[in-house]
Write an enzyme that holds these catalytic residues in place. Structure first.
Site, PDB file in Angstrom:
ATOM      1  N   LEU A  62       0.803  -1.219   0.050  1.00 38.29           N
ATOM      2  CA  LEU A  62       0.176  -0.089   0.011  1.00 38.29           C
ATOM      3  C   LEU A  62       0.907   1.195   0.061  1.00 38.29           C
ATOM      4  O   LEU A  62       1.980   1.201   0.684  1.00 38.29           O
ATOM      5  CB  LEU A  62      -0.988   0.037   1.206  1.00 38.29           C
ATOM      6  N   ASP A  63       0.501   2.288  -0.609  1.00 38.82           N
ATOM      7  CA  ASP A  63       1.217   3.660  -0.401  1.00 38.82           C
ATOM      8  C   ASP A  63       1.317   3.920   0.866  1.00 38.82           C
ATOM      9  O   ASP A  63       0.511   3.667   1.807  1.00 38.82           O
ATOM     10  CB  ASP A  63       0.250   4.848  -0.973  1.00 38.82           C
ATOM     11  N   MET A  64       2.393   4.591   1.003  1.00 42.23           N
ATOM     12  CA  MET A  64       2.736   5.050   2.559  1.00 42.23           C
ATOM     13  C   MET A  64       1.843   5.589   3.071  1.00 42.23           C
ATOM     14  O   MET A  64       1.188   5.444   4.388  1.00 42.23           O
ATOM     15  CB  MET A  64       4.143   5.860   2.683  1.00 42.23           C
ATOM     16  N   THR A  93      -1.402   5.700   2.547  1.00 36.57           N
ATOM     17  CA  THR A  93      -2.716   4.802   2.633  1.00 36.57           C
ATOM     18  C   THR A  93      -2.759   3.978   3.819  1.00 36.57           C
ATOM     19  O   THR A  93      -1.979   3.214   3.904  1.00 36.57           O
ATOM     20  CB  THR A  93      -3.043   3.909   1.137  1.00 36.57           C
ATOM     21  N   ARG A 113      -5.412   7.352  -6.777  1.00 35.34           N
ATOM     22  CA  ARG A 113      -5.172   8.823  -6.617  1.00 35.34           C
ATOM     23  C   ARG A 113      -5.273   9.461  -7.916  1.00 35.34           C
ATOM     24  O   ARG A 113      -5.932  10.530  -7.707  1.00 35.34           O
ATOM     25  CB  ARG A 113      -3.799   8.759  -5.784  1.00 35.34           C
TER      26      ARG A 113
END
Length: 215
Positions: free
Chosen positions: A60-62, A64, A161
């Site tokens: 996951l993105d940092m 998120t 995003r």
């Protein structure tokens, strides 16, 4: 450049069995180590402190938060990775966005590729981008727009995003793609991985995990 300062505290485990581990990752914690020793603290390192055999399956993105899966053997990792690659694993996210898309439910179908001069940004690229699709459905409202349930049909970097920003409804608190008003509306990215369904790598049982939205 901002200093990496992940939230401290114990890992929040959702599920543990002999083959896999599912956690609820907090926002602003890297999934895997970043560049440099100051970015060694991450989801996988914290899980490995309790379960040294844990292996990364996806990220996951940092910024998120939400459900993140780890394997406990090479074979389980391989089988889970195949599920991600083939789209067997179903994922759902919740996002608070600026404004309201029209129609209120639909499909965003825009090819995405890397924006090399502006890494880590991605961009809509109709010439060389990879096919990317996101289903969305408005499920509520807030002061700045609507809350969306999101289902990514592909798994591109920053897909949710960028797709939402590209149609004029960036996710609130997005420090990469949001315009100034949407960025300052919230202090964190309003994106959460809330549901995940997969086939257990050993038992072949269909498993469903959920995490309530923290914002």
């Amino acid at each position: 450049m901002s200093v990496y300062a992940p939230p401290q505290g114990k890992v929040s485990y959702i599920h543990i069995d002999p083959d896999l581990i599912v956690i609820d990752k907090p926002a602003e914690l890297l999934s895997v180590p970043g560049r440099g020793p100051e970015k060694a603290d991450c989801a996988i390192s914290r899980v490995q402190a309790d379960h040294p055999e844990a292996l990364t399956v996806h990220r996951l993105d940092m910024s998120t938060s939400g459900l993140l899966v780890f394997a406990r053997s090479k074979e389980a990792q391989r089988r889970l990775a195949i599920q991600f690659e083939k789209g067997v694993i179903a994922k759902s996210y919740i996002a608070d966005v600026w404004g309201a898309p029209v129609p209120v439910a639909g499909l965003i179908d825009l090819p995405l590729g890397q924006d090399w001069p502006n890494r880590p940004r991605q961009k809509v690229d109709h010439d060389a981008g990879k096919p990317s699709q996101t289903e969305y459905d408005a499920i509520g409202t807030h002061d700045h727009g609507v809350r969306l349930a999101l289902t990514p049909l592909t798994g591109r970097t920053h897909q949710l995003r960028l797709h939402l920003a590209a149609i004029g409804h960036p996710i609130l608190g997005d420090d990469i793609y949001a315009h100034a008003h949407a960025l300052t509306a919230k202090t964190r990215l309003q994106l959460h991985a809330t549901r995940l369904e997969l086939i257990h790598p050993t038992s072949n049982e269909r498993l469903r995990f959920e995490s309530s939205c923290p914002f």
